[in-house]
Design an enzyme around this catalytic site. Structure first.
Site, mmCIF file in Angstrom:
data_model
loop_
_atom_site.group_PDB
_atom_site.id
_atom_site.type_symbol
_atom_site.label_atom_id
_atom_site.label_comp_id
_atom_site.label_asym_id
_atom_site.label_seq_id
_atom_site.Cartn_x
_atom_site.Cartn_y
_atom_site.Cartn_z
ATOM 1 N N CYS A 260 0.821 -1.203 0.000
ATOM 2 C CA CYS A 260 0.000 0.000 0.000
ATOM 3 C C CYS A 260 0.865 1.267 0.000
ATOM 4 O O CYS A 260 1.508 1.574 -1.000
ATOM 5 C CB CYS A 260 -0.978 -0.047 1.166
ATOM 6 S SG CYS A 260 -2.409 1.051 0.931
ATOM 7 N N HIS A 358 -3.717 -4.741 0.069
ATOM 8 C CA HIS A 358 -3.482 -5.291 1.407
ATOM 9 C C HIS A 358 -3.510 -6.818 1.377
ATOM 10 O O HIS A 358 -4.577 -7.421 1.528
ATOM 11 C CB HIS A 358 -4.564 -4.787 2.373
ATOM 12 C CG HIS A 358 -4.446 -3.341 2.722
ATOM 13 N ND1 HIS A 358 -4.099 -2.902 3.979
ATOM 14 C CD2 HIS A 358 -4.612 -2.222 1.975
ATOM 15 C CE1 HIS A 358 -4.072 -1.574 3.997
ATOM 16 N NE2 HIS A 358 -4.385 -1.148 2.785
ATOM 17 N N GLU A 360 -2.562 -8.764 3.614
ATOM 18 C CA GLU A 360 -2.936 -9.284 4.935
ATOM 19 C C GLU A 360 -4.449 -9.279 5.129
ATOM 20 O O GLU A 360 -4.949 -9.807 6.128
ATOM 21 C CB GLU A 360 -2.263 -8.448 6.029
ATOM 22 C CG GLU A 360 -2.959 -7.168 6.417
ATOM 23 C CD GLU A 360 -2.883 -6.073 5.364
ATOM 24 O OE1 GLU A 360 -3.587 -5.063 5.513
ATOM 25 O OE2 GLU A 360 -2.115 -6.228 4.394
#
Length: 383
Positions: A260, A358, A360
């Site tokens: 990001c 992202h 994650e």
């Protein structure tokens, strides 16, 4: 407990171009300002609220019904709610989840987050898509449109804002490897989400999370096998100290992985420009092509800036940098925005990489979790 409708005061939302919406106060009463953006996620509002990347932004939820599962103590991605304001159409009257510890309305009030409900969020989203993200104000203290509009236009803009240090950890800390330690990584916290060091540690990495103000000496002090830059808020063009840190690390050949905001800073470290998107990518359903494998993944996004490819250079071509050969590795299939970068040596070996989204998740699909494994492979090849 939910407030009775008769006890909820009116509120207004005013955009900097003069468009206004009338509704009811949601969360804390008062007044707030920020950049109006919209999130397309159908779920995961708790993770959105606690994502530091949303600092100084007023988030409009496109999903019509928000707050159904309340707020719990297990899913926050940071120590607090970071949004400057919150906009929903139909707030849940009563949360319904065995994990809920409090209602969303209560959580917003407890943390002083001013919001508004009972407005046409579809109309507001369409307006932002057509006109672009812009400054906005929400007020339940003064419902005079003209007066609030004047204060909106006097509020700060996102362009030129250096915000990562405001959301970063004040002190370094370690998330230890799960099981056998394989590598040590210095992770610079520019607004890191809790799931990121967790996913790194699950792969045998000791994660040293460092403040955004860290120097190259602070990074080298933990004797890292690799360097990681997290997500975060603000304008990458205004975030210069971290770019210099990254350039020094690349000069020393330290393998790098950024996500990001870390992708935008990687681009600037390589000599590329960044620019502000019209209304950004926010939500958990953005399609991205990994050009290195040909696979399409559905990904979680929250960014209003992006990396610009040099004028006159086809996106399929690579560019020479002082640190190696850079290429665009990932592309958004909605609008062709660059969603990832790779840096390779002249012989083609991968040296560093980043993605704009992202991996994650939290919340979001797990399609991109392979990127953490790609980082492990990079560290193994560099060992």
């Amino acid at each position: 407990m939910p407030r009775h409708a008769s006890a909820v005061p009116p509120a207004i939302l005013v955009l900097e171009d003069g468009r206004s919406f009338h509704g009811r106060s949601y969360g804390a009463e008062g007044e707030t300002f920020g950049e109006a953006v919209f999130s397309t996620g159908m779920t995961g509002y708790q993770e959105t609220l606690t994502d530091p990347s949303y600092h100084r932004q007023v988030v409009v939820m496109t999903a019509p019904h928000v707050g159904n599962t309340g707020m719990n103590d297990e899913d926050p991605e940071s120590r607090r709610i970071w949004v400057s304001g919150y906009v929903v159409r139909d707030p849940a009257r009563v949360p319904s989840s065995w994990r809920s510890a409090r209602s969303l309305d209560d959580a917003l009030r407890e943390q002083g987050v001013v919001g508004i409900s009972d407005i046409d969020t579809r109309a507001l989203t369409r307006h932002l898509r057509e006109r672009g993200a812009m400054r906005v104000g929400i007020s339940s203290a003064d419902t005079t449109v003209e007066a609030l509009l004047e204060r909106v236009r006097a509020s700060g803009e996102m362009v030129g804002a250096n915000l990562s240090e405001a959301v970063s950890t004040a002190e370094a800390y370690v998330v230890p490897a799960v099981g056998e330690r394989r590598f040590t990584v210095a992770a610079v916290d520019l607004g890191i989400k809790a799931n990121t060091p967790r996913m790194l540690s699950e792969r045998g990495i000791d994660v040293h999370v460092l403040p955004a103000t860290s120097s190259i000496d602070d990074v080298l002090a933990v004797q890292p096998d690799g360097l990681f830059f997290s997500n975060g808020p603000g304008d990458p063009a205004a975030t210069t100290a971290q770019v210099e840190l990254l350039r020094e690390a690349l000069q020393q050949g330290i393998p790098y992985f950024g996500i990001c905001f870390g992708n935008q800073l990687f681009g600037r470290a390589l000599g590329l420009d960044t620019y502000k998107l019209k209304y950004g990518h926010r939500g958990i359903n953005q399609p991205v092509l990994d050009r290195t494998t040909g696979k399409v993944e559905v990904t979680s996004h929250n960014h209003g800036f992006a990396v610009a490819w040099p004028d006159g250079v086809p996106l399929d071509d690579s560019v020479e940098t002082p640190y190696g050969v850079a290429s665009a590795s990932h592309i958004c299939l909605n609008d062709d925005v660059i969603e990832g970068l790779e840096l390779r040596s002249p012989d083609g070996a991968l040296k560093s990489f980043s993605v704009q989204y992202h991996p994650e998740a939290a919340a979001g699909p797990h399609d991109a979790a392979y990127l953490f494994d790609r980082f492990i492979t990079l560290l193994e090849d560099d060992a």
